[in-house]
Design an enzyme around this catalytic site. Structure first.
Site, PDB file in Angstrom:
ATOM      1  N   LYS A   1       0.849  -1.191   0.000  1.00  0.00           N
ATOM      2  CA  LYS A   1       0.000   0.000   0.000  1.00  0.00           C
ATOM      3  C   LYS A   1       0.885   1.241   0.000  1.00  0.00           C
ATOM      4  O   LYS A   1       1.879   1.294   0.729  1.00  0.00           O
ATOM      5  CB  LYS A   1      -0.909  -0.021   1.227  1.00  0.00           C
ATOM      6  CG  LYS A   1      -1.901   1.132   1.315  1.00  0.00           C
ATOM      7  CD  LYS A   1      -2.772   0.976   2.547  1.00  0.00           C
ATOM      8  CE  LYS A   1      -3.767   2.107   2.693  1.00  0.00           C
ATOM      9  NZ  LYS A   1      -4.638   1.949   3.888  1.00  0.00           N
TER      10      LYS A   1
ATOM     11  N   SER B   1      -9.398   1.968   3.032  1.00  0.00           N
ATOM     12  CA  SER B   1      -8.569   2.723   2.096  1.00  0.00           C
ATOM     13  C   SER B   1      -7.588   1.841   1.318  1.00  0.00           C
ATOM     14  O   SER B   1      -6.933   2.319   0.395  1.00  0.00           O
ATOM     15  CB  SER B   1      -7.786   3.804   2.870  1.00  0.00           C
ATOM     16  OG  SER B   1      -6.938   3.227   3.855  1.00  0.00           O
TER      17      SER B   1
ATOM     18  N   SER C   1      -9.793  -0.344   7.171  1.00  0.00           N
ATOM     19  CA  SER C   1      -9.250  -0.147   5.832  1.00  0.00           C
ATOM     20  C   SER C   1      -8.589  -1.358   5.206  1.00  0.00           C
ATOM     21  O   SER C   1      -8.220  -1.314   4.038  1.00  0.00           O
ATOM     22  CB  SER C   1      -8.252   1.021   5.851  1.00  0.00           C
ATOM     23  OG  SER C   1      -8.918   2.233   6.108  1.00  0.00           O
TER      24      SER C   1
END
Length: 467
Positions: free
Chosen positions: A74, A149, A173
């Site tokens: 990420k 996210s 997330s």
């Protein structure tokens, strides 16, 4: 249980495939993808590492289980020598000066990063639409959101562009995008994995965690990243989760709790409510003891979480003013330069959270809002302690509604915040929570007491067998 990691490892050891070919295949798939799940593809970086693994194999040297396995990161983690943008204009060309501890542990084990993955900017969102690189498309339906996210990380895993990915979970997330893309995602106990080198959103709930197609791969990656780190004082020494935790099930009479107010509410989609109740009935038929529990209303959980998270992000992002990190815009004065830099390079959602956080912390409001949220958080944590004296595990939906279409959350931020209703409470309690792609459209959330991750694996394996 299957393991993609173990399967690829055997292929490498048996010379059925070269590491360079394996990594190149992932890189080619990432480049050809139209899911918008990656911000940066690490061609040269990954291929150089792959060649070194092939050289070891050619010499007859032993390679570790993760050695040569391609994974995604990420884009909120620092990886030395690569861009780490947090999907923002502010840091679009920020070159990482060092590597996050969790990622370094994977590198030390020989795993190979192939992409920095698209996400909500600075983790601010629940759909992976709040990103300067454009929205991530759901792996199962390109017209729908990927969840946030860590949406890019989840999609790359679901499409097999990466063997596993490392997401970040502050209020759901990892768990939400894992559910939206029908894969596994784990938020471990707070402090089990070092946060050093993770760009902070809300430091008191930020967690590093793995996303993978197979449960055993979650376990392998978790064991590699876990442990105490002198660079993160919230970490603790951690025992490895044994393989048996994944291969065993639950004993008859295991007490499984669920929160009545999460289920008996009009906010929960009717079809998902039926799916959840059907799951409980099957578990009861298998000899499990189902225990209904009382808990705080979802709106209280969401309000408490966002009051604290916005306050912490306002504090954490105060350092980004164009002086030391990222881009710098010029103004007629130093103060105006700060203002212009932040106004033009933070997304609307990030600005909203900074303004909200400063309001929460401002004189005249901190007592009324921030301190009250802290007190509620303590009550929530105590409630969990009491609940786990009476049950072994807690099951809940991951989200109250099915996966939304791209664009819907941007029209109504409140809808986005409320999609976190079933995840943020466990974040406030620092509890280990696993999304399993079972039972409900967006998956089922399995939660255990602190440091009891092994129970999550046993439960997920059991659910997969009986559902």
């Amino acid at each position: 249980m299957g393991s993609v990691i173990e399967s690829l490892h055997q292929q490498l050891v048996n010379k059925e495939i070269s590491c360079e070919a394996l990594v190149k295949g992932k890189l080619d798939a990432l480049k050809a993808s139209d899911y918008n799940a990656s911000n940066y593809i690490l061609d040269d970086y990954a291929l150089d590492l792959a060649k070194k693994v092939d050289a070891k194999i050619a010499k007859g040297e032993r390679i570790g289980l993760l050695e040569g396995i391609p994974f995604g990161v990420k884009d909120v983690y620092l990886l030395q020598g690569t861009y780490s943008s947090a999907s923002s204009d502010f840091l679009r060309k920020y070159n990482s000066p060092y590597t996050a501890t969790a990622i370094q542990k994977l590198l030390d084990a020989g795993a190979i990063p192939v992409a920095k993955e698209n996400c909500d900017s600075f983790g601010h969102g629940s759909s992976s639409e709040n990103t300067v690189f454009g929205p991530v498309k759901n792996a199962l339906d390109k017209g729908k959101v990927a969840g946030g996210s860590s949406g890019g990380s989840a999609v790359n895993v679901a499409k097999d562009f990466t063997t596993f990915s490392i997401g970040g979970d502050t209020g759901g997330s990892i768990r939400q995008p894992a559910g939206y893309n029908a894969i596994y995602g784990l938020k471990p106990t707070y402090g089990k994995i070092s946060r050093f080198g993770l760009m902070a959103y809300a430091s008191s709930t930020d967690c590093v965690g793995p996303i993978a197609q197979e449960l055993d791969d979650i376990r392998i990656v978790l064991n590699t990243m876990s442990g105490k780190d002198v660079k993160d004082q919230t970490t603790f020494a951690s025992e490895a989760i044994a393989e048996e935790a994944v291969s065993t099930g639950l004993a008859k009479g295991t007490k499984i709790g669920y929160y009545k107010n999460f289920i008996e509410t009009e906010a929960l989609d009717p079809a998902m409510k039926k799916q959840f109740k059907d799951m409980l009935a099957k578990l009861e038929a298998e000899g499990m003891e189902i225990v209904p529990l009382d808990f705080f209303d979802a709106d209280i959980l969401v309000a408490t979480y966002y009051a604290l998270a916005m306050a912490e992000t306002a504090s954490n992002l105060a350092r980004l003013d164009g002086t030391n990190y990222g881009v710098r815009e010029e103004g007629e004065s130093l103060k105006e330069g700060y203002s212009v830099t932040r106004s033009e390079n933070f997304t609307a959602e990030t600005q909203r959270r900074i303004v909200g956080g400063n309001q929460v912390l401002s004189q005249g409001h901190s007592e009324e809002i921030y301190n009250k949220a802290l007190a509620l958080r303590a009550q929530i944590s105590h409630h969990f302690d009491e609940d786990f004296k009476n049950v072994d595990l807690i099951l809940s939906p991951v989200t109250p509604n099915p996966v939304p279409e791209i664009g819907n959350n941007l029209k109504d931020p409140m809808t986005m915040y409320l999609s976190d209703a079933y995840t943020v409470g466990f974040s406030l309690g620092g509890l280990p929570t696993l999304t399993a792609p079972l039972a409900l459209e967006t998956g089922v959330q399995i939660t255990a007491a602190k440091r009891q991750e092994a129970k999550l694996f046993s439960c997920a394996n059991f659910l997969k067998q009986v559902l």
